[in-house]
Motif scaffolding. Structure first.
Motif, short mmCIF file in Angstrom:
data_model
loop_
_atom_site.label_atom_id
_atom_site.label_comp_id
_atom_site.label_asym_id
_atom_site.label_seq_id
_atom_site.Cartn_x
_atom_site.Cartn_y
_atom_site.Cartn_z
N ARG A 82 -33.14 -19.09 22.44
CA ARG A 82 -34.37 -18.57 23.04
C ARG A 82 -34.10 -17.36 23.93
NH1 ARG A 82 -39.65 -19.95 23.75
NH2 ARG A 82 -39.30 -21.71 22.33
N HIS A 83 -33.06 -17.44 24.74
CA HIS A 83 -32.76 -16.34 25.66
C HIS A 83 -31.40 -15.70 25.40
CE1 HIS A 83 -36.26 -17.56 27.94
NE2 HIS A 83 -35.77 -18.77 28.09
N VAL A 84 -30.46 -16.48 24.92
CA VAL A 84 -29.12 -15.98 24.61
C VAL A 84 -28.90 -16.12 23.12
CG1 VAL A 84 -26.64 -16.35 24.96
CG2 VAL A 84 -28.22 -16.59 26.89
N ASN A 85 -28.94 -15.01 22.40
CA ASN A 85 -28.78 -15.05 20.94
C ASN A 85 -27.82 -14.00 20.42
OD1 ASN A 85 -30.60 -12.65 20.86
ND2 ASN A 85 -32.17 -14.19 21.33
N LEU A 86 -27.16 -13.29 21.33
CA LEU A 86 -26.14 -12.29 20.98
C LEU A 86 -24.85 -12.65 21.71
CD1 LEU A 86 -28.29 -9.07 21.48
CD2 LEU A 86 -27.76 -10.16 19.29
N TYR A 87 -23.71 -12.37 21.07
CA TYR A 87 -22.45 -12.71 21.74
C TYR A 87 -22.28 -11.91 23.03
CZ TYR A 87 -20.01 -8.47 20.03
OH TYR A 87 -19.60 -7.19 19.78
N GLN A 88 -22.88 -10.72 23.10
CA GLN A 88 -22.80 -9.93 24.33
C GLN A 88 -23.48 -10.67 25.49
OE1 GLN A 88 -23.82 -8.83 21.35
NE2 GLN A 88 -23.19 -6.71 20.96
N GLN A 89 -24.58 -11.36 25.18
CA GLN A 89 -25.29 -12.12 26.22
C GLN A 89 -24.50 -13.36 26.64
OE1 GLN A 89 -28.79 -12.61 23.78
NE2 GLN A 89 -29.96 -11.13 25.00
N SER A 90 -23.90 -14.04 25.66
CA SER A 90 -23.09 -15.21 26.02
C SER A 90 -21.90 -14.80 26.87
CB SER A 90 -22.64 -15.97 24.77
OG SER A 90 -21.85 -15.16 23.93
N TRP A 91 -21.30 -13.64 26.55
CA TRP A 91 -20.19 -13.16 27.36
C TRP A 91 -20.67 -12.77 28.75
CZ3 TRP A 91 -15.86 -13.22 29.34
CH2 TRP A 91 -15.33 -12.15 30.07
N GLU A 92 -21.85 -12.17 28.87
CA GLU A 92 -22.38 -11.83 30.19
C GLU A 92 -22.51 -13.07 31.06
OE1 GLU A 92 -26.29 -9.70 32.29
OE2 GLU A 92 -26.23 -10.02 30.11
N ALA A 93 -23.00 -14.16 30.46
CA ALA A 93 -23.17 -15.41 31.21
C ALA A 93 -21.82 -16.00 31.61
CB ALA A 93 -23.96 -16.42 30.38
N VAL A 94 -20.86 -15.99 30.69
CA VAL A 94 -19.53 -16.51 30.98
C VAL A 94 -18.85 -15.67 32.05
CG1 VAL A 94 -17.19 -16.77 30.01
CG2 VAL A 94 -19.18 -17.62 28.74
N ASP A 95 -18.98 -14.37 31.94
CA ASP A 95 -18.37 -13.47 32.93
C ASP A 95 -18.97 -13.69 34.31
OD1 ASP A 95 -16.62 -11.38 33.70
OD2 ASP A 95 -18.22 -9.91 33.49
N LEU A 96 -20.29 -13.85 34.35
CA LEU A 96 -20.99 -14.07 35.61
C LEU A 96 -20.64 -15.43 36.21
CD1 LEU A 96 -23.00 -12.77 37.58
CD2 LEU A 96 -24.86 -13.82 36.25
N ALA A 97 -20.41 -16.42 35.36
CA ALA A 97 -20.02 -17.75 35.85
C ALA A 97 -18.70 -17.68 36.61
CB ALA A 97 -19.92 -18.73 34.70
N ASN A 98 -17.82 -16.77 36.19
CA ASN A 98 -16.57 -16.49 36.91
C ASN A 98 -15.79 -17.78 37.15
OD1 ASN A 98 -14.66 -14.86 38.19
ND2 ASN A 98 -15.61 -15.11 40.19
N HIS A 99 -15.59 -18.53 36.09
CA HIS A 99 -14.88 -19.82 36.19
C HIS A 99 -13.79 -19.85 35.14
CE1 HIS A 99 -14.07 -24.06 36.55
NE2 HIS A 99 -15.01 -24.20 37.49
N ALA A 100 -12.58 -20.18 35.55
CA ALA A 100 -11.44 -20.18 34.64
C ALA A 100 -11.60 -21.18 33.51
CB ALA A 100 -10.15 -20.46 35.41
N ASN A 101 -12.47 -22.18 33.71
CA ASN A 101 -12.57 -23.26 32.74
C ASN A 101 -13.72 -23.09 31.74
OD1 ASN A 101 -11.29 -25.71 31.91
ND2 ASN A 101 -13.05 -26.87 32.67
N VAL A 102 -14.26 -21.90 31.63
CA VAL A 102 -15.31 -21.65 30.64
C VAL A 102 -15.00 -20.34 29.91
CG1 VAL A 102 -16.83 -20.51 32.30
CG2 VAL A 102 -17.81 -21.46 30.24
N GLY A 103 -15.17 -20.36 28.58
CA GLY A 103 -14.95 -19.17 27.76
C GLY A 103 -16.05 -19.03 26.74
N VAL A 104 -16.00 -17.94 26.01
CA VAL A 104 -17.03 -17.67 25.02
C VAL A 104 -16.54 -18.09 23.64
CG1 VAL A 104 -16.26 -15.29 24.56
CG2 VAL A 104 -18.66 -15.89 24.23
#
Length: 293
Positions: free
Chosen positions: A143-165
């Motif tokens: 619905r809101h995240v449908n491109l890998y660029q958006q998923s990476w933006e969310a992961v990058d913003l989360a700034n957590h070593a334990n989450v990746g794309v």
């Protein structure tokens, strides 16, 4: 790159968990992607299913799939966190290092990227004590995240070593995406790469995109997008990605075939992908002009 980099996904194979494990092993694979229902739905219970997996000698690369988790609030958020805790326990029990999570399709979910990132970080924190990493994948109909660029933006913003794309080439191709922005993602932040193909060049509607994704995928080397798949794998190779590749191939025809026959097709596909990378790499190294450049 060789067969050890690739694994089956049990969603591709017919039969019992035992049959899927045996077919994957017989085809030469050393790893496998499991779905939580493979374990929770086993007729003899979760513990028996876990023993089967461990006795098979196959390395579990991940557990599928946490759906519609991020961007919720109130009781709905609490409910999904409780579901996530249960799935993380399954990961821990079977020795899975990764819980796969796909972007939400829920009409109740917020599209605020900061909220999505916050929820990713929360799930990553829950996973740390269990030794599990979170992999976030952009569904092409999210619905809101449908491109890998958006998923990476969310992961990058989360700034957590334990989450990746998680990168799935089907969703990239089906959305008409490009590979240009892969350069922005550090290889260490790619949690998993999923590979598949399909038999026509274009997706004509959102409905066809979902139908193809869930029922009509084929292995790399069998479909119409060999060039795009080859380019993606070669690009990831150049970027230094050394993690796992999983064949996430939803195909109703394959589910009518013996799992051994389908696993052998997957083995041929792994060889095809490897050949694309190695052949291109050798040509580049042998080309003096390329060395000068």
């Amino acid at each position: 790159m060789n067969l050890s980099h690739f694994g089956m996904d049990t969603v591709t194979l017919a039969g019992t968990l035992e049959a899927k494990l045996a077919a994957s092993r017989a085809a030469g694979f050393s790893q496998i992607m499991l779905w939580a229902r493979d374990l929770a739905g086993h007729p003899h219970g979760l513990d028996a299913a876990v023993r089967l997996v461990k006795d098979s000698g196959l390395r579990v690369t991940g557990i599928q799939v946490m759906r519609d988790y991020e961007g919720l609030s109130g009781r709905l958020h609490d409910y999904k966190v409780d579901i996530a805790r249960s799935m993380l326990k399954i990961c821990h029990a079977v020795g899975s290092p990764l819980l796969m999570m796909c972007s939400s399709t829920s009409s109740h979910a917020s599209g605020d990227i900061e909220v999505i990132a916050r929820d990713l970080a929360k799930l990553a924190n829950l996973a740390v004590p269990l030794g599990v990493r979170i992999g976030y994948e952009a569904l092409s109909w999210g619905r809101h995240v449908n491109l890998y660029q958006q998923s990476w933006e969310a992961v990058d913003l989360a700034n957590h070593a334990n989450v990746g794309v998680v990168l799935d080439n089907y969703h990239i191709i089906a959305n008409g995406g490009t590979l240009d922005d892969l350069d922005d993602i550090p290889a260490s932040k790619i949690a998993m790469v999923q590979l598949s193909d399909f038999m026509w060049r274009e997706i004509r509607s959102p409905e066809e995109r979902i139908e193809t994704a869930r029922h009509l995928r084929v292995f790399p080397g069998e479909g119409e997008h060999s060039h795009e798949i080859s380019e993606m794998v070669r690009k990831l190779y150049r970027l230094g990605y050394e993690g796992d590749y999983s064949f996430e191939v939803f195909n109703d025809d394959y589910l009518q075939m013996p799992p051994e026959a389908v696993a052998n097709r997957a083995r041929d596909s792994a060889k095809w992908v490897t050949d694309q990378v190695l052949r291109r790499s050798l040509r580049v190294r042998e080309n003096p002009a390329a060395r000068v450049a």
